[in-house]
Design a protein around this motif. Sequence first.
Motif, mmCIF file in Angstrom:
data_model
loop_
_atom_site.group_PDB
_atom_site.id
_atom_site.type_symbol
_atom_site.label_atom_id
_atom_site.label_comp_id
_atom_site.label_asym_id
_atom_site.label_seq_id
_atom_site.Cartn_x
_atom_site.Cartn_y
_atom_site.Cartn_z
ATOM 1 N N ASP A 65 3.430 10.403 7.273
ATOM 2 C CA ASP A 65 3.375 10.080 8.867
ATOM 3 C C ASP A 65 5.279 10.133 9.075
ATOM 4 O O ASP A 65 5.886 9.861 8.269
ATOM 5 N N GLU A 66 5.110 10.588 10.330
ATOM 6 C CA GLU A 66 7.040 10.690 11.217
ATOM 7 C C GLU A 66 8.048 9.787 9.911
ATOM 8 O O GLU A 66 9.010 9.518 9.648
ATOM 9 N N ARG A 67 7.745 7.708 10.460
ATOM 10 C CA ARG A 67 8.672 7.147 10.170
ATOM 11 C C ARG A 67 8.741 7.199 8.093
ATOM 12 O O ARG A 67 10.040 7.156 7.943
ATOM 13 N N GLU A 68 7.773 7.763 7.579
ATOM 14 C CA GLU A 68 7.530 7.485 6.033
ATOM 15 C C GLU A 68 8.383 8.832 5.933
ATOM 16 O O GLU A 68 10.291 8.956 4.781
ATOM 17 N N LEU A 69 8.456 10.230 6.281
ATOM 18 C CA LEU A 69 9.550 11.459 6.594
ATOM 19 C C LEU A 69 11.346 10.245 6.794
ATOM 20 O O LEU A 69 12.007 10.862 5.670
ATOM 21 N N ALA A 70 11.916 9.938 7.812
ATOM 22 C CA ALA A 70 12.046 9.624 9.018
ATOM 23 C C ALA A 70 13.054 8.914 7.666
ATOM 24 O O ALA A 70 14.512 8.880 7.318
ATOM 25 N N LYS A 71 12.494 7.680 6.812
ATOM 26 C CA LYS A 71 13.430 6.693 6.118
ATOM 27 C C LYS A 71 13.283 7.760 4.797
ATOM 28 O O LYS A 71 14.374 7.351 3.842
ATOM 29 N N HIS A 72 12.800 8.135 4.065
ATOM 30 C CA HIS A 72 12.951 9.633 3.162
ATOM 31 C C HIS A 72 13.887 10.498 3.443
ATOM 32 O O HIS A 72 14.761 10.272 1.983
ATOM 33 N N ILE A 73 14.494 10.998 4.439
ATOM 34 C CA ILE A 73 15.755 11.435 4.771
ATOM 35 C C ILE A 73 16.603 10.444 4.161
ATOM 36 O O ILE A 73 17.620 11.378 3.668
ATOM 37 N N LYS A 74 16.581 9.468 4.955
ATOM 38 C CA LYS A 74 18.306 8.804 5.598
ATOM 39 C C LYS A 74 17.905 7.969 3.959
ATOM 40 O O LYS A 74 19.789 8.041 3.858
ATOM 41 N N LEU A 75 16.969 8.042 2.918
ATOM 42 C CA LEU A 75 17.952 7.743 2.081
ATOM 43 C C LEU A 75 18.830 8.589 0.649
ATOM 44 O O LEU A 75 19.500 7.984 -0.319
ATOM 45 N N GLY A 76 19.024 9.913 0.916
ATOM 46 C CA GLY A 76 19.305 11.369 0.172
ATOM 47 C C GLY A 76 18.904 11.490 -0.415
ATOM 48 O O GLY A 76 19.784 12.630 -0.579
ATOM 49 N N PHE A 77 17.710 10.735 -1.528
ATOM 50 C CA PHE A 77 17.341 11.109 -2.503
ATOM 51 C C PHE A 77 16.364 12.578 -2.272
ATOM 52 O O PHE A 77 14.678 12.317 -2.568
ATOM 53 N N LEU A 78 17.185 14.007 -2.185
ATOM 54 C CA LEU A 78 16.117 14.828 -1.437
ATOM 55 C C LEU A 78 15.986 15.505 -2.610
ATOM 56 O O LEU A 78 15.877 15.901 -4.026
ATOM 57 N N GLU A 79 14.697 16.358 -2.282
ATOM 58 C CA GLU A 79 13.656 16.977 -3.179
ATOM 59 C C GLU A 79 14.215 18.251 -3.516
ATOM 60 O O GLU A 79 14.826 18.778 -2.601
ATOM 61 N N LYS A 80 13.265 19.685 -4.573
ATOM 62 C CA LYS A 80 13.850 20.733 -4.155
ATOM 63 C C LYS A 80 13.695 21.593 -3.302
ATOM 64 O O LYS A 80 13.868 22.600 -3.031
ATOM 65 N N VAL A 81 12.047 21.294 -2.746
ATOM 66 C CA VAL A 81 11.800 21.935 -1.553
ATOM 67 C C VAL A 81 10.594 21.746 -1.040
ATOM 68 O O VAL A 81 9.843 20.370 -1.266
ATOM 69 N N TYR A 82 10.606 21.747 0.490
ATOM 70 C CA TYR A 82 10.037 20.948 1.302
ATOM 71 C C TYR A 82 9.152 21.791 1.346
ATOM 72 O O TYR A 82 9.528 23.162 2.730
ATOM 73 N N PHE A 83 8.154 21.404 2.669
ATOM 74 C CA PHE A 83 7.354 21.935 3.805
ATOM 75 C C PHE A 83 6.674 21.266 4.779
ATOM 76 O O PHE A 83 6.210 20.198 4.299
ATOM 77 N N LEU A 84 7.362 22.258 6.105
ATOM 78 C CA LEU A 84 6.987 20.865 7.389
ATOM 79 C C LEU A 84 6.597 21.764 7.612
ATOM 80 O O LEU A 84 6.682 22.797 8.346
ATOM 81 N N CYS A 85 4.764 20.531 8.207
ATOM 82 C CA CYS A 85 3.765 21.810 8.829
ATOM 83 C C CYS A 85 4.077 20.770 10.720
ATOM 84 O O CYS A 85 3.091 19.271 9.730
ATOM 85 N N SER A 86 3.206 21.258 11.366
ATOM 86 C CA SER A 86 2.673 20.612 12.114
ATOM 87 C C SER A 86 2.436 20.900 13.442
ATOM 88 O O SER A 86 2.798 22.215 13.512
ATOM 89 N N THR A 87 1.594 20.424 14.723
ATOM 90 C CA THR A 87 1.300 21.269 15.228
ATOM 91 C C THR A 87 2.954 21.364 16.940
ATOM 92 O O THR A 87 2.243 21.889 17.954
ATOM 93 N N GLU A 88 3.623 20.202 16.321
ATOM 94 C CA GLU A 88 4.197 20.379 17.570
ATOM 95 C C GLU A 88 4.905 20.715 16.906
ATOM 96 O O GLU A 88 6.257 20.170 16.311
ATOM 97 N N GLN A 89 5.663 21.723 17.991
ATOM 98 C CA GLN A 89 7.301 22.380 17.462
ATOM 99 C C GLN A 89 8.318 21.431 17.272
ATOM 100 O O GLN A 89 9.460 21.149 16.640
ATOM 101 N N PHE A 90 7.975 20.418 18.447
ATOM 102 C CA PHE A 90 9.574 19.432 18.152
ATOM 103 C C PHE A 90 9.804 18.659 17.115
ATOM 104 O O PHE A 90 11.308 18.386 16.615
ATOM 105 N N LEU A 91 8.599 18.323 16.722
ATOM 106 C CA LEU A 91 8.899 17.428 15.317
ATOM 107 C C LEU A 91 9.684 18.143 14.661
ATOM 108 O O LEU A 91 10.168 17.618 13.243
ATOM 109 N N VAL A 92 8.758 19.464 14.349
ATOM 110 C CA VAL A 92 9.407 20.175 12.744
ATOM 111 C C VAL A 92 10.341 20.456 12.664
ATOM 112 O O VAL A 92 11.807 20.665 12.087
ATOM 113 N N ARG A 93 11.463 20.723 14.581
ATOM 114 C CA ARG A 93 12.745 21.163 14.843
ATOM 115 C C ARG A 93 13.043 20.010 13.848
ATOM 116 O O ARG A 93 14.637 20.201 13.942
ATOM 117 N N ARG A 94 13.040 18.787 15.058
ATOM 118 C CA ARG A 94 13.869 17.665 14.787
ATOM 119 C C ARG A 94 14.162 17.209 13.300
ATOM 120 O O ARG A 94 15.114 17.399 12.553
#
Length: 348
Positions: free
Chosen positions: A5-34
């Motif tokens: 969920d896009e909203r869940e990801l935005a909230k996760h990033i805002k909290l600032g407690f980052l994981e050691k690895v992420y893999f972002l996939c989508s059919t939308e270039q805009f969302l992946v870049r953003r």
Amino acid sequence: MRIGDERELAKHIKLGFLEKVYFLCSTEQFLVRRYGEALVKQAVGENPGDFDLHVLEGKDADMQKVSEAALQLPLFSQRTCVWVKGLDPEGVAAAQRGMLAELLEQLGTECVLLFTFVSPDAKKLKSAKSRPLFSLVEKNGCLVLLQPREGRDLNRFLHEAALQEKVLFEAEECDELIAWAGTDMETLRHETEKLCAYVGAGGKITREAIELVCCRSVNASIYDLSKLVLQGDYGAAMEKLDDLFALREAPVGILAALSSHFLDLYRVSVLREARLPADKAGELFSYGGRAFVLRNAARDSARIPIGRLRACLGILSRTDLALKSSSADDRVRLEQAVTELIVAVRGG
């Protein structure tokens, strides 16, 4: 951990407690870049130096290069970030996955690994070949499968983009742009920027502005071809087909889009026969938020008997088989199909 969920990801990033690895996939270039850029900003700040942000291209990056970059110490930030763009999850061999697993065991909080991948084929993001790498990421960090926006969410995206330029973009005109230019968010954002520049701050985007300023998508052009067939305008239909060949569109792709439109027409007609609303097709056939497709299909099929549409589907099915199994000229096959469709719509 998996986020879809896009909203869940935005909230996760805002909290600032980052994981050691992420893999972002989508059919939308805009969302992946953003969201890729948002993760990088959270990891290493607004303007990271070359020593803290390492960007690699997936087609050129093996896990040895990724490891060398990830194990470097940060210089100007609290941590480093390694962004590997365009890493095809199906193409990562077992040996490469093993190297990544070893790297993830060594990493602490001093580095964030970010892999991103965009595919026009949503099935590729859920294939069995992708699963081993995705499972490794889920176990050690965060797998993000971003769904493309549709319906009201896509309209809101366009409305908000226009508001940033102090331009009014209402829902009906948003639907018009989507029908005109397609659903790709990158394209839609670019076309919205053009429209805002055209109407100016304080202005309102209209249908006339869209038709004057925006580039028509191939699918929209094929929709135009379908309408000309329904109108029985043989000359204009052949001219439109000429235009599509001039754009080097694959005959199979043209036929697939043409078939998709006639299938919309048939589905809506079946519902009309059953005295059900056209919007019911959205629930039965997974149209999602593409309600404008059904509205257009209901309008275009209103005066065409369902038997004629059934005959059209037969023509399209036989043409599809011929294109895929015969060595005959594909252009001639399509011209013949368009001719037969016009005759069938007329009841011949």
